[in-house]
Each structure stands twice: as C-alpha cells, then as structure tokens.
Design an enzyme around this catalytic site. Structure first.
Site, mmCIF file in Angstrom:
data_model
loop_
_atom_site.group_PDB
_atom_site.id
_atom_site.type_symbol
_atom_site.label_atom_id
_atom_site.label_comp_id
_atom_site.label_asym_id
_atom_site.label_seq_id
_atom_site.Cartn_x
_atom_site.Cartn_y
_atom_site.Cartn_z
ATOM 1 N N ASN A 57 -4.662 22.352 15.903
ATOM 2 C CA ASN A 57 -4.297 23.821 15.855
ATOM 3 C C ASN A 57 -5.237 24.548 16.134
ATOM 4 O OD1 ASN A 57 -3.422 26.231 15.021
ATOM 5 N ND2 ASN A 57 -2.547 25.856 13.075
ATOM 6 N N GLU A 88 -0.478 19.801 20.182
ATOM 7 C CA GLU A 88 -0.916 21.292 19.997
ATOM 8 C C GLU A 88 0.108 21.515 18.866
ATOM 9 O OE1 GLU A 88 -0.394 24.118 23.034
ATOM 10 O OE2 GLU A 88 -0.509 25.747 21.626
ATOM 11 N N ARG A 103 -4.063 33.937 1.729
ATOM 12 C CA ARG A 103 -3.462 35.307 2.291
ATOM 13 C C ARG A 103 -2.477 34.910 3.195
ATOM 14 N NH1 ARG A 103 -9.076 35.855 2.665
ATOM 15 N NH2 ARG A 103 -9.867 37.633 1.277
ATOM 16 N N ALA A 136 -6.551 31.174 16.595
ATOM 17 C CA ALA A 136 -6.815 32.194 17.801
ATOM 18 C C ALA A 136 -7.135 31.623 19.004
ATOM 19 C CB ALA A 136 -7.549 33.495 16.938
ATOM 20 N N HIS A 168 1.070 24.585 15.606
ATOM 21 C CA HIS A 168 1.023 25.822 15.015
ATOM 22 C C HIS A 168 1.743 25.930 13.697
ATOM 23 C CE1 HIS A 168 -1.150 27.378 18.363
ATOM 24 N NE2 HIS A 168 -0.226 26.641 19.218
ATOM 25 N N LEU A 169 1.348 26.498 12.836
ATOM 26 C CA LEU A 169 2.209 26.881 11.237
ATOM 27 C C LEU A 169 3.445 27.756 11.665
ATOM 28 C CD1 LEU A 169 -0.941 26.983 9.160
ATOM 29 C CD2 LEU A 169 0.826 25.255 8.961
ATOM 30 N N SER A 170 3.021 28.706 12.386
ATOM 31 C CA SER A 170 4.110 29.997 12.675
ATOM 32 C C SER A 170 4.845 29.638 14.063
ATOM 33 C CB SER A 170 3.387 31.215 12.412
ATOM 34 O OG SER A 170 2.474 31.321 13.678
ATOM 35 N N PRO A 183 -10.196 28.615 14.139
ATOM 36 C CA PRO A 183 -10.728 29.804 13.204
ATOM 37 C C PRO A 183 -9.850 30.426 12.134
ATOM 38 C CG PRO A 183 -10.467 30.574 15.229
ATOM 39 C CD PRO A 183 -10.238 28.997 15.198
ATOM 40 N N ASN A 184 -10.218 30.546 11.044
ATOM 41 C CA ASN A 184 -9.723 31.274 9.880
ATOM 42 C C ASN A 184 -8.521 30.397 9.185
ATOM 43 O OD1 ASN A 184 -10.915 34.025 10.209
ATOM 44 N ND2 ASN A 184 -9.697 33.945 12.019
ATOM 45 N N HIS A 189 -5.086 31.377 22.466
ATOM 46 C CA HIS A 189 -4.650 32.356 23.207
ATOM 47 C C HIS A 189 -5.973 32.854 24.025
ATOM 48 C CE1 HIS A 189 -1.381 32.138 20.572
ATOM 49 N NE2 HIS A 189 -1.944 32.541 19.575
ATOM 50 N N ARG A 239 0.540 36.037 21.462
ATOM 51 C CA ARG A 239 0.581 34.753 20.852
ATOM 52 C C ARG A 239 1.282 33.929 21.922
ATOM 53 N NH1 ARG A 239 -2.254 35.339 15.986
ATOM 54 N NH2 ARG A 239 -1.747 37.357 15.094
ATOM 55 N N ARG A 249 6.422 35.983 17.545
ATOM 56 C CA ARG A 249 5.400 37.013 16.954
ATOM 57 C C ARG A 249 4.750 37.699 18.310
ATOM 58 N NH1 ARG A 249 1.120 33.917 13.403
ATOM 59 N NH2 ARG A 249 0.454 36.124 12.798
ATOM 60 N N TYR A 276 1.780 31.627 6.916
ATOM 61 C CA TYR A 276 1.259 30.447 7.213
ATOM 62 C C TYR A 276 1.555 29.393 5.825
ATOM 63 C CZ TYR A 276 -1.290 32.947 10.650
ATOM 64 O OH TYR A 276 -1.596 33.783 11.725
ATOM 65 N N ASP A 322 -11.126 23.166 28.385
ATOM 66 C CA ASP A 322 -11.879 22.367 29.097
ATOM 67 C C ASP A 322 -12.721 20.988 28.455
ATOM 68 O OD1 ASP A 322 -11.458 24.218 31.347
ATOM 69 O OD2 ASP A 322 -13.596 24.782 31.490
HETATM 70 O O1 CA2 Z 1 0.702 29.939 13.247
HETATM 71 C C1 CA2 Z 1 -0.406 29.150 13.841
HETATM 72 O O2 CA2 Z 1 -0.584 27.950 13.278
HETATM 73 C C2 CA2 Z 1 -1.476 29.842 14.574
HETATM 74 O O3 CA2 Z 1 -2.303 28.958 15.373
HETATM 75 C C3 CA2 Z 1 -2.382 30.557 13.362
HETATM 76 C C4 CA2 Z 1 -3.401 31.647 13.907
HETATM 77 C C5 CA2 Z 1 -2.870 32.548 14.892
HETATM 78 O O4 CA2 Z 1 -3.827 33.007 15.531
HETATM 79 C C6 CA2 Z 1 -2.081 31.718 15.963
HETATM 80 O O5 CA2 Z 1 -1.534 32.755 16.698
HETATM 81 C C7 CA2 Z 1 -1.032 30.782 15.261
HETATM 82 C C8 CA2 Z 1 -4.343 32.397 12.971
HETATM 83 C C9 CA2 Z 1 -4.855 31.449 11.788
HETATM 84 C C10 CA2 Z 1 -5.198 32.318 10.565
HETATM 85 O O6 CA2 Z 1 -4.976 31.736 9.465
HETATM 86 C C11 CA2 Z 1 -5.222 32.448 8.235
HETATM 87 C C12 CA2 Z 1 -4.711 31.726 7.172
HETATM 88 C C13 CA2 Z 1 -4.507 32.514 5.990
HETATM 89 C C14 CA2 Z 1 -4.989 33.961 6.006
HETATM 90 C C15 CA2 Z 1 -5.462 34.354 7.083
HETATM 91 C C16 CA2 Z 1 -5.479 33.868 8.291
#
Ligand code: CA2
Length: 159
Positions: free
Chosen positions: A87, A111, A30, A90, A113-115, A22-23, A93, A124, A120, A35, A100
């Site tokens: 990836n 798995e 943003r 959210a 993750h960008l960050s 998601p997102n 977590h 997370r 953090r 990211y 499953d």
């Molecule tokens: O670092 C990552 O790839 C995460 O999976 C990104 C998730 C975050 O909840 C994980 O803890 C780490 C959040 C993705 C939200 O992506 C956005 C991208 C642009 C603007 C806002 C959110």
C-alpha cells in the site's frame, strides 16, 4: 523461486513482504470513514497469522521516508522475497523512485488500498504502480490486504 518452509517460525527469510507507505502508522486513530478502525498492528498481526497457517513467513514494514522504502525494496531482492503486497499510500500518486525500485527488483507485487481511490479526489485516480502490478485491490478496507495475501498463498502453493 523460494519454497515455503515446513516450519515457518525457524525461517529467517520472508517469502512475503507487506509494505505500508506514509501515515499508515496512524491507522485506527483518525479518519475511520476512509481507513477503518483497525490499527496497523492489527492488520499486520492478522496477515502474519494467516501466512503462518499456510506455512509461509511474512514480514511487514512501514515507513514515512521514501528512501527507506526504496532501500527496503532493494533488500527484499537480497533476501529472496517471493512476493510483495504494497500500500504505497500517498506515494501511489507521486513516487517514480518507488516505482523504479519495484521495477528493478522484479518481484511480483499487488498494489492495495484501504479506500476506493477512484471514488475520491481526482489526484488519487492516477497510480505510478498499477501498470507494473500483478493486480490492484482497492476500497475493501483491510480485506484488500487479505485478498492479496490469499492470491499469493495460492500462487506460491502452486509453484
Ligand atoms: O486508501 C488507501 O489505502 C490509501 O493508499 C491511503 C493513503 C492515501 O493517500 C491514498 O490515496 C489511498 C493515505 C494513508 C493515510 O493514512 C491515514 C490513516 C489514519 C489517519 C490519517 C491518515
């Protein structure tokens, strides 16, 4: 094991599936400090080009709906997908349901993750996926996906 095809463009069934939670459809618009500046379309296109150059078909999927992600993972088994890069965003977590689903289909996955989730907030630091994953790559921006892809290209080439 699904074999790489010599002409990837004519093969419907993907060897590799990249899943975005998601997102992540908001990438590039943003929070570039976390990211990066690339859009999801940029990332997907680069991954598809690299897979194609290696003779592999790569499919991508992003959803903001947990049930849709579970169903996409189930479909991957029917399609004979060999490897998954995910990836979970959210859901990393929170989601026992997606954990499953991955356990049920038993497709090896990495798995990503960008960050750097470990640098953090404490919430997370826990992942519902890491103990099932073949590996975990975090904190390298879109290179996290590319390093996972290189690993799987090497692995599938050796099969
Ligand atoms: O670092 C990552 O790839 C995460 O999976 C990104 C998730 C975050 O909840 C994980 O803890 C780490 C959040 C993705 C939200 O992506 C956005 C991208 C642009 C603007 C806002 C959110």
């Amino acid at each position: 094991m699904t074999q790489p095809k010599s002409d990837a463009k004519t093969s419907a069934a993907p060897h590799l599936l990249v899943l975005h939670g998601p997102n992540l459809n908001l990438l590039g618009s943003r929070e570039p400090q976390h990211y990066g500046a690339a859009t999801l379309a940029d990332i997907d296109a680069a991954l598809s080009r690299r897979a194609s150059a290696a003779g592999l078909v790569l499919a991508t999927f992003q959803t903001n709906h947990e049930g849709a992600m579970v169903e996409r993972i189930h479909a991957a088994r029917q399609e004979g997908v060999a490897r998954i890069i995910i990836n979970p965003a959210a859901w990393t977590h929170t989601s026992v349901a997606i954990r499953d689903a991955l356990a049920a289909v038993a497709i090896p996955f990495i798995e990503v993750h960008l960050s750097n989730v470990h640098a953090r907030e404490p919430f997370r630091h826990h992942s519902y996926f890491s103990d099932l994953a073949q590996g975990v790559i975090a904190g390298l921006g879109q290179a996290s996906y590319h390093l996972a892809l290189e690993f799987f290209i090497n692995q599938l080439s050796g099969d």
